[in-house]
Design an enzyme around this catalytic site. Structure first.
Site, PDB file in Angstrom:
ATOM      1  N   SER A  37       0.146 -32.195   1.247  1.00 54.99           N
ATOM      2  CA  SER A  37       1.241 -31.504   0.938  1.00 54.99           C
ATOM      3  C   SER A  37       1.111 -30.201  -0.259  1.00 54.99           C
ATOM      4  CB  SER A  37       2.495 -32.360   0.242  1.00 54.99           C
ATOM      5  OG  SER A  37       1.697 -33.163  -0.550  1.00 54.99           O
ATOM      6  N   ASP A  60       7.922 -32.266  -8.897  1.00 52.00           N
ATOM      7  CA  ASP A  60       8.529 -33.341  -8.326  1.00 52.00           C
ATOM      8  C   ASP A  60       8.085 -34.739  -8.706  1.00 52.00           C
ATOM      9  OD1 ASP A  60       6.750 -33.322  -6.191  1.00 52.00           O
ATOM     10  OD2 ASP A  60       8.044 -32.949  -4.968  1.00 52.00           O
ATOM     11  N   HIS A 113       4.235 -33.365  -7.131  1.00 51.42           N
ATOM     12  CA  HIS A 113       3.769 -32.150  -7.118  1.00 51.42           C
ATOM     13  C   HIS A 113       3.870 -31.198  -7.921  1.00 51.42           C
ATOM     14  CE1 HIS A 113       4.797 -33.670  -2.777  1.00 51.42           C
ATOM     15  NE2 HIS A 113       3.557 -33.185  -2.570  1.00 51.42           N
TER      16      HIS A 113
END
Length: 371
Positions: free
Chosen positions: A45, A336, A339
């Site tokens: 991600s 978040d 990340h």
């Protein structure tokens, strides 16, 4: 209509088609002459630019407040408030950020020569990590094999091989494996790294799998590798929040350090066996810890809590349309619960691109791209 007019009229589409073909060829030749004609991205991600949008998965970011600082305030599937490290890498090379493979593959005339992003949120070195929720690392390499075959068909075998050998292969993988291990590990003492240490056995298993995966990439034509090591994942808000004292997870950070060191040894061994291969390894763990340990020195005000989320430290629930988010994203290290913010990604990429050992070695990305 006279014969001459008919001939001129019928030849016009042919002339236009020929001009387009010449422009395409000229464009490819110009790119081929550049030190880095394209970037091929693999990973998780931290590098995903929208592949997971095309999967039936809960691991996705194609909704607000993600993308709030991206051009057009668009949630593209990046796990960020704006651009991620791959976008900044492409910017530094003067290239467009490579599009997601699953979007390209739906096109009947996909152009793989300008670079492709295979990264998928949730992916790990191990196929068991977030199984069936993402494109596994092995599957991403399968897709590269398909792209390599497509390039050979469109450009010719020799030209395709030359193109891939000049391109950068950017890899960021391992964080999800380590996070899963830390969450399942009940032994806070598993940081010593001894032979009987289960966390060392875990690192060994990761490196055993990674060895075969990187060799496959070499066999498929990769010659310039950018390996972005795992960060201090124990300091991400989600793992901090598990601690009563809100400290970083020593287990996760210890595994990350040893994984990065083992990956460096693996890459060094590959270069010894394959003299035509070159790499730049970024010590994401050490680089990001600078921001976490001394946030003010690097322009940050908050290095523990997430900018976007819900609950304690904004780390109980991820960034969703119902979550709160900070007004000043540039002041936060984390976007978040897992990340980094766009600002963090930009600063880290700048160090990887133009920095020096010990954070980026044996050469930096600018030097690697010039080879």
């Amino acid at each position: 209509m006279g014969a001459a007019t008919v001939a001129a009229s019928s030849s016009r589409p042919m002339a236009v088609a020929a001009a387009i073909a010449l422009l395409a060829a000229a464009s490819f030749l110009a790119a081929a002459a550049a030190p880095v004609p394209a970037i091929y991205v693999l990973g998780d991600s931290l590098a995903d630019v929208g592949n997971n949008n095309h999967l039936p998965t809960i691991l996705r970011a194609d909704f607000p407040h993600n993308g709030i600082d991206f051009p057009g305030r668009k949630a593209t599937g990046r796990f960020s408030n704006g651009k991620n490290s791959v976008d900044f890498l492409a910017d530094n090379l003067g290239l467009a950020s490579p599009p997601p493979y699953l979007a390209l593959s739906k096109s009947s005339n996909a152009n793989y020569a300008n670079g492709v992003n295979f990264a998928s949120g949730g992916a790990g070195v191990l196929n068991s990590t977030n199984k069936d929720q993402c494109i596994s690392f092995d599957k991403q390499i399968d897709y590269i094999s398909s792209v390599s075959a497509s390039l050979a068909q469109s450009l010719g075998q020799a030209q395709a091989a030359a193109h891939l050998s000049k391109s950068l292969f950017a890899i960021t993988i391992g964080s999800n494996d380590i996070i899963h291990y830390a969450r399942s590990s009940s032994s806070s003492a598993a940081t010593a790294g001894g032979a009987g240490d289960p966390s060392q056995q875990f690192v060994d298993a990761l490196i055993q799998a990674l060895t075969g995966q990187l060799q496959r990439l070499y066999d498929l034509g990769a010659r310039k590798l950018v390996f972005l090591g795992t960060g201090p994942v124990g300091c991400c808000p989600s793992l901090r929040e598990l601690s009563a004292s809100k400290d970083c997870s020593a287990v996760a950070n210890g595994v990350s350090v040893r994984y990065n060191a083992a990956a460096a040894s693996l890459l060094g061994g590959m270069v010894a066996r394959h003299p035509d291969m070159h790499y730049a390894l970024f010590d994401s763990s050490a680089a990001l810890l600078r921001f976490i340990d001394q946030p003010a020195a690097y322009g940050f005000a908050e290095a523990r809590a997430a900018c976007c989320g819900l609950g304690d430290m904004n780390a109980k629930i991820g960034c969703t349309p119902l979550s709160f988010y900070c007004a000043n994203r540039t002041s936060h290290v984390f976007w978040d619960f897992y990340h980094p913010t766009e600002t963090t990604a930009r600063k880290l990429t700048s160090t990887a691109f133009d920095g020096a050992a010990p954070l980026i070695f044996p050469i930096n990305i600018r030097q690697l791209s010039a080879l």
